[in-house]
Design a protein around this motif. Sequence first.
Motif, PDB file in Angstrom:
ATOM      1  N   TYR A  61      34.224 101.357  12.416  1.00 31.11           N
ATOM      2  CA  TYR A  61      33.627 102.508  11.754  1.00 31.11           C
ATOM      3  C   TYR A  61      34.379 102.839  10.470  1.00 31.11           C
ATOM      4  CZ  TYR A  61      30.205 103.486  15.336  1.00 31.11           C
ATOM      5  OH  TYR A  61      29.113 103.395  16.163  1.00 31.11           O
ATOM      6  N   PRO A  62      33.695 103.441   9.490  1.00 30.79           N
ATOM      7  CA  PRO A  62      34.290 103.718   8.183  1.00 30.79           C
ATOM      8  C   PRO A  62      35.608 104.478   8.242  1.00 30.79           C
ATOM      9  CG  PRO A  62      31.927 104.081   8.095  1.00 30.79           C
ATOM     10  CD  PRO A  62      32.269 103.815   9.540  1.00 30.79           C
ATOM     11  N   SER A  63      35.768 105.344   9.235  1.00 32.73           N
ATOM     12  CA  SER A  63      37.008 106.118   9.343  1.00 32.73           C
ATOM     13  C   SER A  63      38.231 105.209   9.492  1.00 32.73           C
ATOM     14  CB  SER A  63      36.922 107.083  10.538  1.00 32.73           C
ATOM     15  OG  SER A  63      36.612 106.378  11.732  1.00 32.73           O
ATOM     16  N   PHE A  64      38.042 104.023  10.074  1.00 25.93           N
ATOM     17  CA  PHE A  64      39.155 103.083  10.220  1.00 25.93           C
ATOM     18  C   PHE A  64      39.618 102.584   8.855  1.00 25.93           C
ATOM     19  CE2 PHE A  64      40.427  98.600  10.206  1.00 25.93           C
ATOM     20  CZ  PHE A  64      41.586  98.664  10.959  1.00 25.93           C
ATOM     21  N   PHE A  65      38.684 102.193   8.010  1.00 23.29           N
ATOM     22  CA  PHE A  65      39.024 101.591   6.726  1.00 23.29           C
ATOM     23  C   PHE A  65      39.643 102.586   5.747  1.00 23.29           C
ATOM     24  CE2 PHE A  65      35.627  98.918   8.436  1.00 23.29           C
ATOM     25  CZ  PHE A  65      36.225  97.658   8.360  1.00 23.29           C
ATOM     26  N   LYS A  66      39.394 103.860   5.984  1.00 24.08           N
ATOM     27  CA  LYS A  66      39.879 104.871   5.048  1.00 24.08           C
ATOM     28  C   LYS A  66      41.399 104.891   4.969  1.00 24.08           C
ATOM     29  CE  LYS A  66      38.448 108.051   2.193  1.00 24.08           C
ATOM     30  NZ  LYS A  66      37.593 107.711   1.051  1.00 24.08           N
ATOM     31  N   ASP A  67      42.061 104.648   6.089  1.00 26.43           N
ATOM     32  CA  ASP A  67      43.524 104.731   6.112  1.00 26.43           C
ATOM     33  C   ASP A  67      44.204 103.423   6.503  1.00 26.43           C
ATOM     34  OD1 ASP A  67      43.480 107.575   5.576  1.00 26.43           O
ATOM     35  OD2 ASP A  67      42.782 107.818   7.629  1.00 26.43           O
ATOM     36  N   ALA A  68      43.414 102.376   6.733  1.00 26.40           N
ATOM     37  CA  ALA A  68      44.009 101.105   7.174  1.00 26.40           C
ATOM     38  C   ALA A  68      44.663 100.364   6.012  1.00 26.40           C
ATOM     39  CB  ALA A  68      42.933 100.229   7.815  1.00 26.40           C
ATOM     40  N   ALA A  69      45.753  99.666   6.316  1.00 31.70           N
ATOM     41  CA  ALA A  69      46.463  98.866   5.313  1.00 31.70           C
ATOM     42  C   ALA A  69      46.147  97.391   5.534  1.00 31.70           C
ATOM     43  CB  ALA A  69      47.963  99.091   5.425  1.00 31.70           C
ATOM     44  N   ILE A  70      45.991  96.655   4.464  1.00 36.11           N
ATOM     45  CA  ILE A  70      45.726  95.215   4.567  1.00 36.11           C
ATOM     46  C   ILE A  70      47.044  94.491   4.775  1.00 36.11           C
ATOM     47  CG2 ILE A  70      44.768  93.199   3.411  1.00 36.11           C
ATOM     48  CD1 ILE A  70      43.069  95.156   1.726  1.00 36.11           C
ATOM     49  N   GLU A  71      47.143  93.744   5.864  1.00 38.54           N
ATOM     50  CA  GLU A  71      48.361  92.981   6.153  1.00 38.54           C
ATOM     51  C   GLU A  71      48.199  91.521   5.751  1.00 38.54           C
ATOM     52  OE1 GLU A  71      49.910  91.684  10.289  1.00 38.54           O
ATOM     53  OE2 GLU A  71      50.950  93.574   9.840  1.00 38.54           O
ATOM     54  N   LEU A  72      46.993  90.992   5.943  1.00 34.78           N
ATOM     55  CA  LEU A  72      46.737  89.581   5.637  1.00 34.78           C
ATOM     56  C   LEU A  72      45.343  89.428   5.045  1.00 34.78           C
ATOM     57  CD1 LEU A  72      47.399  86.474   5.959  1.00 34.78           C
ATOM     58  CD2 LEU A  72      46.199  86.632   8.153  1.00 34.78           C
ATOM     59  N   LEU A  73      45.236  88.625   3.997  1.00 31.82           N
ATOM     60  CA  LEU A  73      43.942  88.283   3.415  1.00 31.82           C
ATOM     61  C   LEU A  73      44.039  86.852   2.932  1.00 31.82           C
ATOM     62  CD1 LEU A  73      41.107  89.257   2.662  1.00 31.82           C
ATOM     63  CD2 LEU A  73      42.013  90.050   0.480  1.00 31.82           C
ATOM     64  N   ASN A  74      43.533  85.930   3.729  1.00 36.27           N
ATOM     65  CA  ASN A  74      43.693  84.500   3.461  1.00 36.27           C
ATOM     66  C   ASN A  74      42.326  83.841   3.306  1.00 36.27           C
ATOM     67  OD1 ASN A  74      44.821  81.954   3.157  1.00 36.27           O
ATOM     68  ND2 ASN A  74      44.972  81.606   5.372  1.00 36.27           N
ATOM     69  N   VAL A  75      41.656  84.161   2.197  1.00 36.89           N
ATOM     70  CA  VAL A  75      40.332  83.595   1.922  1.00 36.89           C
ATOM     71  C   VAL A  75      40.225  83.269   0.437  1.00 36.89           C
ATOM     72  CG1 VAL A  75      39.202  84.838   3.818  1.00 36.89           C
ATOM     73  CG2 VAL A  75      39.301  85.877   1.534  1.00 36.89           C
ATOM     74  N   LYS A  76      39.239  82.430   0.123  1.00 32.16           N
ATOM     75  CA  LYS A  76      38.998  82.077  -1.275  1.00 32.16           C
ATOM     76  C   LYS A  76      37.823  82.858  -1.874  1.00 32.16           C
ATOM     77  CE  LYS A  76      40.723  77.324  -0.876  1.00 32.16           C
ATOM     78  NZ  LYS A  76      40.372  75.881  -1.014  1.00 32.16           N
ATOM     79  N   ARG A  77      36.942  83.282  -0.984  1.00 31.70           N
ATOM     80  CA  ARG A  77      35.743  83.988  -1.449  1.00 31.70           C
ATOM     81  C   ARG A  77      35.464  85.198  -0.558  1.00 31.70           C
ATOM     82  NH1 ARG A  77      35.054  78.736  -1.682  1.00 31.70           N
ATOM     83  NH2 ARG A  77      34.273  78.658   0.470  1.00 31.70           N
ATOM     84  N   LEU A  78      34.965  86.255  -1.159  1.00 22.44           N
ATOM     85  CA  LEU A  78      34.495  87.422  -0.415  1.00 22.44           C
ATOM     86  C   LEU A  78      33.007  87.583  -0.712  1.00 22.44           C
ATOM     87  CD1 LEU A  78      36.131  90.879   0.013  1.00 22.44           C
ATOM     88  CD2 LEU A  78      33.749  90.725  -0.714  1.00 22.44           C
ATOM     89  N   ILE A  79      32.211  87.725   0.345  1.00 22.87           N
ATOM     90  CA  ILE A  79      30.751  87.806   0.186  1.00 22.87           C
ATOM     91  C   ILE A  79      30.221  89.052   0.880  1.00 22.87           C
ATOM     92  CG2 ILE A  79      28.547  86.655   0.644  1.00 22.87           C
ATOM     93  CD1 ILE A  79      30.242  84.013   0.760  1.00 22.87           C
ATOM     94  N   THR A  80      29.543  89.898   0.144  1.00 20.64           N
ATOM     95  CA  THR A  80      28.873  91.049   0.747  1.00 20.64           C
ATOM     96  C   THR A  80      27.397  90.704   0.907  1.00 20.64           C
ATOM     97  OG1 THR A  80      28.443  92.071  -1.413  1.00 20.64           O
ATOM     98  CG2 THR A  80      30.467  92.693  -0.279  1.00 20.64           C
ATOM     99  N   ILE A  81      26.812  91.131   2.026  1.00 17.83           N
ATOM    100  CA  ILE A  81      25.428  90.787   2.363  1.00 17.83           C
ATOM    101  C   ILE A  81      24.660  92.055   2.730  1.00 17.83           C
ATOM    102  CG2 ILE A  81      23.955  89.447   3.928  1.00 17.83           C
ATOM    103  CD1 ILE A  81      26.189  87.409   4.185  1.00 17.83           C
ATOM    104  N   GLU A  82      23.454  92.190   2.199  1.00 14.36           N
ATOM    105  CA  GLU A  82      22.646  93.393   2.429  1.00 14.36           C
ATOM    106  C   GLU A  82      22.054  93.453   3.829  1.00 14.36           C
ATOM    107  OE1 GLU A  82      19.596  94.422  -0.383  1.00 14.36           O
ATOM    108  OE2 GLU A  82      20.795  93.656  -2.050  1.00 14.36           O
ATOM    109  N   ASN A  83      21.495  92.344   4.289  1.00 13.60           N
ATOM    110  CA  ASN A  83      20.693  92.350   5.509  1.00 13.60           C
ATOM    111  C   ASN A  83      21.491  91.881   6.722  1.00 13.60           C
ATOM    112  OD1 ASN A  83      18.729  90.596   7.376  1.00 13.60           O
ATOM    113  ND2 ASN A  83      17.566  92.306   6.506  1.00 13.60           N
TER     114      ASN A  83
END
Length: 422
Positions: A260-282
């Motif tokens: 839920y959005p409330s989690f992301f509001k205060d969460a810290a990123i510890e690891l991000l190991n990707v080459k691409r980020l893709i957002t999808i509408e559907n």
Amino acid sequence: MIQNRKLSEYQKKILNTLIDKYENRLNYGKEAAVRKIGIDIKKFSKEYMDVSSSKFKNEINFEMKVLEEYQFVQLLWEKHSLNQYLDKVYLNENYIESIYQLLNRTSKAGKCKKFELILKDFLQYCEDDLKPFIQDNLEKLANFETPHKIINLDNELLTNNCLKGLNELIKPKIKELSKRHWSIQVYNNSKRWEEIEKKVLSVLINDIYPEYKNIEDESIIRYFDILENPVPIDMYGQCVMVKSDKKIDFSTDDSGIAAYPSFFKDAAIELLNVKRLITIENKTSYHDYLRNAKDIEEELVIYLGGFHNTTRTYLLKNLFAFSNANHLNIQFYHWGDIDLGGFSILVNLIKKTGIPFTPLFMDEQTYLKYLQFGKPIKEKTYLNKLHGLLKQNEFSKFEDVINLILENEIIIEQEIIEIYNE
């Protein structure tokens, strides 16, 4: 005494109609009318010329003569038919204040002055984005011009409710709220927002944020963190976030993890190991992509759920900042419908986040490949809006595919696009 005079319903109708014409005339409140304000009685009441009975005509003649005796109107009779057939009934502007008093009606000038005070007070505390709209309407009221329809000169309560809802809607919010709870929070009434929503959105789209004109109402409301019910954000990829010493690894499940959005509001990123980020509408396309994309282990895939809101914008900007701070050089993509709404959502996403998203599966090659499965455009206004996008620089990246849509009058919804694991 004026107060003691009794008017028939027909007399009231005649006087109110004359007053309406008086208040709607050009240069109302600025200078005297050059032409008299009048009514053609035969057009106003078709029964007046009924040849089968003169009863109605005689009654009207009598009632208009009474108004003339009061000096509220001046009567013009047809030539050679004095006291028999009326031609015109003219307003006597010298007695207009007495007419207002007898009708228990407030003048347009009085209403304008009253609502000037209301808007001036609102201007002191409303959000900055609303101030130009309010200033424009203050100028109209000062000149006795008709303001925007959301400012109902005959309904102060409705106007206040609409202005309050408009202001509260665009205010930054701490968390997402359901429509019902938000209505209670703003109006202490769970149904009030539902009653005025369309009026408020009309102002929002046409006068405050015209860039939202091509977006569905529900998506726009969601952008301002008002939803039917809170909606979790689905995400899959090599990303770990921490909140209150508890971690979520978004690669744990092949279908992603919903938080839920409330989690992301205060969460810290510890690891991000990707080459691409893709957002999808559907949502369907999101799961189809997770099952079939070729290099899924190198990607962070997010179900955006249509138009982004404050929380989703915050999440994306946080991921973008983390990528830049750690020199990850992650490429950002967005996949939406090949249509008016899809283009508008992506352009607004770039504008609101500052992230240089690249369109995915929204090009002319994809369009032509799935053309036979597309959805025909039935409304000319839709085509006109697409033509309008071609005049805006921010939509230039879609120029070729927009021209294809205009040529074929068909749009492509992203659900029909198949993802192959090759």
